[in-house]
Design a protein around this motif. Structure first.
Motif, PDB file in Angstrom:
ATOM      1  N   PHE A  79       0.845  -1.196   0.000  1.00 15.87           N
ATOM      2  CA  PHE A  79       0.000   0.000   0.000  1.00 15.87           C
ATOM      3  C   PHE A  79       0.877   1.241   0.000  1.00 15.87           C
ATOM      4  CE2 PHE A  79       0.946  -0.828   4.379  1.00 15.87           C
ATOM      5  CZ  PHE A  79       1.038   0.414   4.994  1.00 15.87           C
ATOM      6  N   LYS A  80       0.259   2.342  -0.336  1.00 15.28           N
ATOM      7  CA  LYS A  80       0.969   3.620  -0.372  1.00 15.28           C
ATOM      8  C   LYS A  80       0.030   4.702   0.137  1.00 15.28           C
ATOM      9  CE  LYS A  80       3.687   6.525  -3.527  1.00 15.28           C
ATOM     10  NZ  LYS A  80       4.127   6.696  -4.945  1.00 15.28           N
ATOM     11  N   ASP A  81       0.424   5.338   1.243  1.00 13.34           N
ATOM     12  CA  ASP A  81      -0.416   6.360   1.852  1.00 13.34           C
ATOM     13  C   ASP A  81       0.462   7.523   2.308  1.00 13.34           C
ATOM     14  OD1 ASP A  81      -3.096   7.145   2.916  1.00 13.34           O
ATOM     15  OD2 ASP A  81      -2.019   7.061   4.822  1.00 13.34           O
ATOM     16  N   LYS A  82       0.053   8.735   2.001  1.00 22.13           N
ATOM     17  CA  LYS A  82       0.864   9.916   2.338  1.00 22.13           C
ATOM     18  C   LYS A  82       1.118  10.017   3.831  1.00 22.13           C
ATOM     19  CE  LYS A  82      -0.434  12.774  -1.626  1.00 22.13           C
ATOM     20  NZ  LYS A  82      -1.049  14.053  -2.084  1.00 22.13           N
ATOM     21  N   ALA A  83       0.159   9.627   4.631  1.00 20.03           N
ATOM     22  CA  ALA A  83       0.318   9.707   6.088  1.00 20.03           C
ATOM     23  C   ALA A  83       1.410   8.769   6.592  1.00 20.03           C
ATOM     24  CB  ALA A  83      -1.006   9.392   6.775  1.00 20.03           C
ATOM     25  N   TRP A  84       1.765   7.771   5.781  1.00 23.47           N
ATOM     26  CA  TRP A  84       2.784   6.800   6.151  1.00 23.47           C
ATOM     27  C   TRP A  84       4.106   7.070   5.426  1.00 23.47           C
ATOM     28  CZ3 TRP A  84       1.663   1.666   8.579  1.00 23.47           C
ATOM     29  CH2 TRP A  84       0.393   1.637   9.178  1.00 23.47           C
ATOM     30  N   GLY A  85       4.227   8.197   4.782  1.00 23.50           N
ATOM     31  CA  GLY A  85       5.474   8.533   4.104  1.00 23.50           C
ATOM     32  C   GLY A  85       5.404   8.493   2.595  1.00 23.50           C
ATOM     33  N   ASP A  86       4.233   8.150   2.044  1.00 23.26           N
ATOM     34  CA  ASP A  86       4.018   8.151   0.601  1.00 23.26           C
ATOM     35  C   ASP A  86       5.017   7.264  -0.149  1.00 23.26           C
ATOM     36  OD1 ASP A  86       2.431   8.888  -1.518  1.00 23.26           O
ATOM     37  OD2 ASP A  86       3.662  10.623  -2.047  1.00 23.26           O
ATOM     38  N   ALA A  87       5.409   6.160   0.460  1.00 26.03           N
ATOM     39  CA  ALA A  87       6.292   5.172  -0.176  1.00 26.03           C
ATOM     40  C   ALA A  87       5.640   3.802  -0.037  1.00 26.03           C
ATOM     41  CB  ALA A  87       7.668   5.182   0.481  1.00 26.03           C
ATOM     42  N   PRO A  88       5.840   2.894  -1.003  1.00 26.75           N
ATOM     43  CA  PRO A  88       5.224   1.564  -0.906  1.00 26.75           C
ATOM     44  C   PRO A  88       5.663   0.839   0.364  1.00 26.75           C
ATOM     45  CG  PRO A  88       6.085   1.946  -3.113  1.00 26.75           C
ATOM     46  CD  PRO A  88       6.598   3.063  -2.257  1.00 26.75           C
ATOM     47  N   ASP A 154       3.731   0.278  12.442  1.00 25.88           N
ATOM     48  CA  ASP A 154       2.497   0.010  11.712  1.00 25.88           C
ATOM     49  C   ASP A 154       1.319   0.736  12.340  1.00 25.88           C
ATOM     50  OD1 ASP A 154       1.977  -1.655  14.004  1.00 25.88           O
ATOM     51  OD2 ASP A 154       3.120  -3.245  13.014  1.00 25.88           O
ATOM     52  N   SER A 155       0.122   0.197  12.158  1.00 25.74           N
ATOM     53  CA  SER A 155      -1.086   0.872  12.650  1.00 25.74           C
ATOM     54  C   SER A 155      -1.077   1.081  14.159  1.00 25.74           C
ATOM     55  CB  SER A 155      -2.328   0.058  12.259  1.00 25.74           C
ATOM     56  OG  SER A 155      -2.532   0.089  10.859  1.00 25.74           O
ATOM     57  N   ASP A 161      -4.207   8.907  15.514  1.00 25.23           N
ATOM     58  CA  ASP A 161      -4.639   9.596  14.290  1.00 25.23           C
ATOM     59  C   ASP A 161      -6.164   9.569  14.192  1.00 25.23           C
ATOM     60  OD1 ASP A 161      -1.970   9.796  13.826  1.00 25.23           O
ATOM     61  OD2 ASP A 161      -1.911   8.379  12.144  1.00 25.23           O
ATOM     62  N   ALA A 162      -6.691  10.423  13.326  1.00 25.21           N
ATOM     63  CA  ALA A 162      -8.142  10.458  13.120  1.00 25.21           C
ATOM     64  C   ALA A 162      -8.666   9.133  12.587  1.00 25.21           C
ATOM     65  CB  ALA A 162      -8.493  11.599  12.168  1.00 25.21           C
ATOM     66  N   SER A 163      -7.818   8.420  11.851  1.00 24.07           N
ATOM     67  CA  SER A 163      -8.230   7.135  11.272  1.00 24.07           C
ATOM     68  C   SER A 163      -7.918   5.961  12.194  1.00 24.07           C
ATOM     69  CB  SER A 163      -7.526   6.922   9.927  1.00 24.07           C
ATOM     70  OG  SER A 163      -6.118   6.924  10.093  1.00 24.07           O
ATOM     71  N   HIS A 164      -7.465   6.244  13.426  1.00 26.79           N
ATOM     72  CA  HIS A 164      -7.119   5.202  14.410  1.00 26.79           C
ATOM     73  C   HIS A 164      -6.052   4.241  13.874  1.00 26.79           C
ATOM     74  CE1 HIS A 164     -10.489   6.496  16.923  1.00 26.79           C
ATOM     75  NE2 HIS A 164     -11.236   6.494  15.831  1.00 26.79           N
ATOM     76  N   GLY A 165      -5.110   4.800  13.097  1.00 22.81           N
ATOM     77  CA  GLY A 165      -3.996   4.003  12.603  1.00 22.81           C
ATOM     78  C   GLY A 165      -4.274   3.234  11.330  1.00 22.81           C
ATOM     79  N   SER A 166      -5.473   3.292  10.830  1.00 24.84           N
ATOM     80  CA  SER A 166      -5.834   2.525   9.639  1.00 24.84           C
ATOM     81  C   SER A 166      -5.548   3.316   8.363  1.00 24.84           C
ATOM     82  CB  SER A 166      -7.311   2.128   9.684  1.00 24.84           C
ATOM     83  OG  SER A 166      -8.131   3.289   9.719  1.00 24.84           O
TER      84      SER A 166
END
Length: 257
Positions: A79-88, A154-155, A161-166
């Motif tokens: 997965f790739k998410d900006k909140a996690w660094g925007d890297a796979p 990880d989560s 976070d607002a998404s509770h780590g998800s």
């Protein structure tokens, strides 16, 4: 009669047709398998040890290109998410929208909706987390944890976070189907049985075995068809050479007389 069914170089015409057909079909399977695999799968290199011992650091994996709506609990996803660094990144899905994910019960196990989950892939057999945590997964989100619970970021580290780590399902780029490198660690990813009893069950493995079978079968047909000619020449009957020579000798004898 026998000469009509054979070509000048001694090969049976039927054999030559079949060998040519084998090469043609083999090329279709071989090339088609590669194209099919390239369309369905994306290779990734695992940069950390967060998924050990399931997937080691530096390992090369094949991820089936699937949407987040096809992901189930127990899947290992890229997965790739900006909140996690925007890297796979590569983690295991342990919770989906609506789940209550907690750790740990009195036996050190993860619970989902109050039901304990056995995780045989954990190093040393557990516990499921060195620190206790609790999370409610929002709808349309995934709760992700690495198999190496002592080192994985990880989560669990994003519970405030607002998404509770998800992460949102649309952040998923692929589902890991197999480890391709190193060769001694090659193999398909198992779907954990403990997640199968939960609502939604587990996902089905992708078509990678069929892709590999097509490539391997194509290679066998190509090699077998190409080898027919040389093998048939070596094993076939030798052409007689004495008939015309005998006639020349007879003609010479007549001239002498």
């Amino acid at each position: 009669m026998s000469g009509a069914g054979r070509t000048g170089d001694g090969h049976g015409r039927a054999g030559r047709v079949l060998s040519g057909l084998a090469v043609a079909v083999g090329c279709v399977l071989f090339l088609g398998g590669f194209v099919w695999g390239a369309l369905l799968y994306q290779p990734y290199t695992v940069p950390t040890d967060s998924m050990t011992p399931t997937i080691g650091q530096g390992a090369r994996v094949l991820a089936e290109r699937v949407g987040g709506d096809e992901v189930r609990r127990g899947d290992i996803v890229v997965f790739k998410d900006k909140a996690w660094g925007d890297a796979p990144m590569i983690k295991r899905v342990v919770g989906v929208g609506g789940d209550s994910v907690r750790c740990c019960d009195d036996r050190g196990r993860l619970t989902i909706g109050g039901k304990p989950v056995e995780e045989p892939y954990l190093p040393g057999g557990g516990p499921a987390s060195p620190t206790e945590f609790s999370a409610e997964v929002p709808e349309g989100q995934l709760f992700l944890i690495g198999d190496h619970r002592m080192t994985s970021v990880d989560s669990r580290s994003r519970l405030t976070d607002a998404s509770h780590g998800s992460v949102p399902r649309e952040a998923v780029k692929g589902r890991v189907d197999a480890t391709a490198w190193p060769m001694d660690g090659w193999g398909m990813m198992d779907r954990p049985e403990s997640f199968a009893a939960l609502p939604g069950g587990t996902s089905r493995p992708g078509p990678l075995p069929l892709v590999l079978a097509a490539v391997a079968g194509g290679a066998v047909l190509i090699l077998g068809g190409a080898a027919y000619g040389p093998v048939a020449t070596r094993l076939g009957p030798r052409r007689a050479t004495g008939g015309s020579g005998g006639k020349r000798k007879e003609g010479t004898a007549e001239r002498v007389r």
